[in-house]
Write a protein that holds these residues in place. Structure first.
Motif, PDB file in Angstrom:
ATOM      1  N   PRO A 199       0.823  -1.210   0.000  1.00 25.87           N
ATOM      2  CA  PRO A 199       0.000   0.000   0.000  1.00 25.87           C
ATOM      3  C   PRO A 199       0.854   1.256   0.000  1.00 25.87           C
ATOM      4  O   PRO A 199       1.935   1.301   0.598  1.00 25.87           O
ATOM      5  CB  PRO A 199      -0.820  -0.126   1.286  1.00 25.87           C
ATOM      6  N   LYS A 200       0.413   2.282  -0.714  1.00 27.67           N
ATOM      7  CA  LYS A 200       1.133   3.545  -0.769  1.00 27.67           C
ATOM      8  C   LYS A 200       1.271   4.129   0.641  1.00 27.67           C
ATOM      9  O   LYS A 200       0.369   4.026   1.465  1.00 27.67           O
ATOM     10  CB  LYS A 200       0.379   4.540  -1.649  1.00 27.67           C
ATOM     11  N   GLY A 201       2.415   4.740   0.915  1.00 33.09           N
ATOM     12  CA  GLY A 201       2.689   5.327   2.214  1.00 33.09           C
ATOM     13  C   GLY A 201       3.255   4.357   3.227  1.00 33.09           C
ATOM     14  O   GLY A 201       3.510   4.739   4.374  1.00 33.09           O
ATOM     15  N   THR A 233      16.387   3.857  -3.214  1.00 38.10           N
ATOM     16  CA  THR A 233      15.811   4.616  -2.096  1.00 38.10           C
ATOM     17  C   THR A 233      15.039   5.822  -2.620  1.00 38.10           C
ATOM     18  O   THR A 233      13.901   6.097  -2.201  1.00 38.10           O
ATOM     19  CB  THR A 233      16.915   5.065  -1.125  1.00 38.10           C
ATOM     20  N   GLY A 234      15.636   6.545  -3.541  1.00 36.93           N
ATOM     21  CA  GLY A 234      14.947   7.681  -4.144  1.00 36.93           C
ATOM     22  C   GLY A 234      13.763   7.247  -4.993  1.00 36.93           C
ATOM     23  O   GLY A 234      12.705   7.892  -4.987  1.00 36.93           O
ATOM     24  N   TRP A 235      13.933   6.143  -5.730  1.00 31.52           N
ATOM     25  CA  TRP A 235      12.849   5.655  -6.592  1.00 31.52           C
ATOM     26  C   TRP A 235      11.633   5.230  -5.772  1.00 31.52           C
ATOM     27  O   TRP A 235      10.493   5.556  -6.130  1.00 31.52           O
ATOM     28  CB  TRP A 235      13.357   4.493  -7.426  1.00 31.52           C
ATOM     29  N   LEU A 236      11.859   4.520  -4.678  1.00 35.60           N
ATOM     30  CA  LEU A 236      10.740   4.112  -3.815  1.00 35.60           C
ATOM     31  C   LEU A 236      10.044   5.334  -3.219  1.00 35.60           C
ATOM     32  O   LEU A 236       8.821   5.343  -3.051  1.00 35.60           O
ATOM     33  CB  LEU A 236      11.246   3.189  -2.712  1.00 35.60           C
ATOM     34  N   GLY A 237      10.815   6.368  -2.884  1.00 30.73           N
ATOM     35  CA  GLY A 237      10.202   7.593  -2.394  1.00 30.73           C
ATOM     36  C   GLY A 237       9.300   8.227  -3.448  1.00 30.73           C
ATOM     37  O   GLY A 237       8.204   8.719  -3.133  1.00 30.73           O
ATOM     38  N   GLN A 238       9.732   8.192  -4.708  1.00 28.65           N
ATOM     39  CA  GLN A 238       8.906   8.717  -5.791  1.00 28.65           C
ATOM     40  C   GLN A 238       7.633   7.903  -5.983  1.00 28.65           C
ATOM     41  O   GLN A 238       6.609   8.440  -6.418  1.00 28.65           O
ATOM     42  CB  GLN A 238       9.712   8.750  -7.091  1.00 28.65           C
ATOM     43  N   GLN A 239       7.689   6.616  -5.651  1.00 28.33           N
ATOM     44  CA  GLN A 239       6.510   5.756  -5.787  1.00 28.33           C
ATOM     45  C   GLN A 239       5.548   5.888  -4.602  1.00 28.33           C
ATOM     46  O   GLN A 239       4.481   5.288  -4.608  1.00 28.33           O
ATOM     47  CB  GLN A 239       6.941   4.294  -5.923  1.00 28.33           C
ATOM     48  N   GLY A 240       5.940   6.676  -3.597  1.00 28.36           N
ATOM     49  CA  GLY A 240       5.042   6.913  -2.468  1.00 28.36           C
ATOM     50  C   GLY A 240       5.340   6.103  -1.227  1.00 28.36           C
ATOM     51  O   GLY A 240       4.506   6.016  -0.322  1.00 28.36           O
ATOM     52  N   TYR A 241       6.545   5.514  -1.126  1.00 29.84           N
ATOM     53  CA  TYR A 241       6.920   4.717   0.038  1.00 29.84           C
ATOM     54  C   TYR A 241       7.979   5.451   0.847  1.00 29.84           C
ATOM     55  O   TYR A 241       8.700   6.312   0.329  1.00 29.84           O
ATOM     56  CB  TYR A 241       7.443   3.338  -0.387  1.00 29.84           C
ATOM     57  N   LEU A 242       8.096   5.077   2.110  1.00 31.60           N
ATOM     58  CA  LEU A 242       9.078   5.677   2.998  1.00 31.60           C
ATOM     59  C   LEU A 242      10.089   4.604   3.386  1.00 31.60           C
ATOM     60  O   LEU A 242       9.739   3.607   4.018  1.00 31.60           O
ATOM     61  CB  LEU A 242       8.410   6.240   4.251  1.00 31.60           C
ATOM     62  N   VAL A 243      11.341   4.810   2.988  1.00 33.60           N
ATOM     63  CA  VAL A 243      12.403   3.863   3.322  1.00 33.60           C
ATOM     64  C   VAL A 243      12.958   4.239   4.692  1.00 33.60           C
ATOM     65  O   VAL A 243      13.427   5.364   4.900  1.00 33.60           O
ATOM     66  CB  VAL A 243      13.521   3.887   2.269  1.00 33.60           C
ATOM     67  N   VAL A 244      12.917   3.270   5.639  1.00 40.09           N
ATOM     68  CA  VAL A 244      13.337   3.519   7.019  1.00 40.09           C
ATOM     69  C   VAL A 244      14.577   2.691   7.337  1.00 40.09           C
ATOM     70  O   VAL A 244      15.026   1.858   6.538  1.00 40.09           O
ATOM     71  CB  VAL A 244      12.192   3.183   8.003  1.00 40.09           C
ATOM     72  N   GLN A 245      15.138   2.889   8.512  1.00 40.93           N
ATOM     73  CA  GLN A 245      16.317   2.158   8.947  1.00 40.93           C
ATOM     74  C   GLN A 245      15.987   0.682   9.200  1.00 40.93           C
ATOM     75  O   GLN A 245      14.829   0.315   9.436  1.00 40.93           O
ATOM     76  CB  GLN A 245      16.894   2.779  10.229  1.00 40.93           C
ATOM     77  N   LYS A 246      17.011  -0.155   9.146  1.00 40.80           N
ATOM     78  CA  LYS A 246      16.793  -1.594   9.270  1.00 40.80           C
ATOM     79  C   LYS A 246      16.200  -1.993  10.618  1.00 40.80           C
ATOM     80  O   LYS A 246      15.507  -2.994  10.722  1.00 40.80           O
ATOM     81  CB  LYS A 246      18.117  -2.335   9.045  1.00 40.80           C
ATOM     82  N   ASP A 247      16.487  -1.213  11.665  1.00 36.50           N
ATOM     83  CA  ASP A 247      15.993  -1.568  13.001  1.00 36.50           C
ATOM     84  C   ASP A 247      14.728  -0.791  13.372  1.00 36.50           C
ATOM     85  O   ASP A 247      14.354  -0.748  14.546  1.00 36.50           O
ATOM     86  CB  ASP A 247      17.090  -1.334  14.047  1.00 36.50           C
ATOM     87  N   ASP A 248      14.068  -0.167  12.389  1.00 36.21           N
ATOM     88  CA  ASP A 248      12.864   0.614  12.669  1.00 36.21           C
ATOM     89  C   ASP A 248      11.691  -0.332  12.937  1.00 36.21           C
ATOM     90  O   ASP A 248      11.324  -1.152  12.094  1.00 36.21           O
ATOM     91  CB  ASP A 248      12.541   1.521  11.479  1.00 36.21           C
TER      92      ASP A 248
END
Length: 224
Positions: free
Chosen positions: A59-61, A83-98
């Motif tokens: 899901p987006k977001g 990382t930038g591409w996923l942000g353009q698709q509407g996702y938020l890339v977080v840290q591995k331990d998030d």
């Protein structure tokens, strides 16, 4: 006897002239040539298409964790591109331990690098103890073909359960840079790279010419 001496003299003069007209070019002063760096980075950027064939099954977001697996260290550039591409698709890339991550995306890199091939017709460089000088490479026709290539796909999992969601279709792209030499000294290139470095041209212009001294002097100063 006179004819033999004339032939030897003409031959020696011709060899000396050809030797004097030789050129040298070091491929690089760094770990990778700028061309090779551009080929790899351009292939990585192009492989992450802004409009994928089908949307990711997320899901987006959503907050996602991104990991990459490959056989060389060049995967770092692809990870940042994605990382930038996923942000353009509407996702938020977080840290591995998030702990807020809802999905993990594992990028499996099949290939990311360059290939080099070529054709040579002429005389290779000669070094001999019989003559007091060496002969440079004499190319009637020489071509070198460099290609940057990127191919990967993504495995997607739910977090924290680790349930497998699905895999994407392969992402792939390439970029090329070819250079040619004809009749010893005539050289030209063919490429689809944006603003590649240009070497050995009498008509070369700087990509970003520095301002002249007059521009420095006439530029108004801002007083704080």
């Amino acid at each position: 006897m006179i004819n033999i001496l004339k032939i030897l003299t003409v031959g020696a003069v011709s060899i000396a002239l050809l030797t004097g007209c030789s050129t040298t070019h070091k491929a690089t002063q760094s770990a990778r040539t700028p061309i090779e760096q551009l080929l790899i980075s351009e292939a990585a950027i192009r492989s992450a298409s802004p409009t994928p064939e089908r949307p990711l099954p997320i899901p987006k977001g959503a907050n996602v964790i991104l990991t990459t697996s490959g056989l060389n260290t060049d995967q770092v550039i692809l990870q940042q591109v994605l990382t930038g591409w996923l942000g353009q698709q509407g996702y938020l890339v977080v840290q591995k331990d998030d702990k807020n991550a809802t999905h993990r995306i594992d990028v499996i890199i099949g290939s990311l690098g360059t290939e080099l091939s070529g054709t040579f017709i002429g005389m290779p460089p000669i070094q001999s103890t019989l003559i007091p000088f060496s002969l440079p490479e004499l190319a009637f026709y020489k071509s070198q073909y460099q290609t940057g290539y990127a191919k990967f796909y993504m495995n997607i999992f739910e977090m924290p359960s680790g349930k497998f969601v699905g895999s994407t279709s392969p992402f792939l792209a390439d970029a090329y840079y070819n250079d040619y030499t004809i009749f010893f000294i005539f050289a030209f290139t063919s490429t689809d790279l944006t603003s590649p470095p240009e070497l050995g041209s009498l008509y070369r212009k700087p990509l970003n010419p520095p301002p002249s001294q007059n521009e420095y002097e006439t530029k108004p100063r801002t007083v704080k």
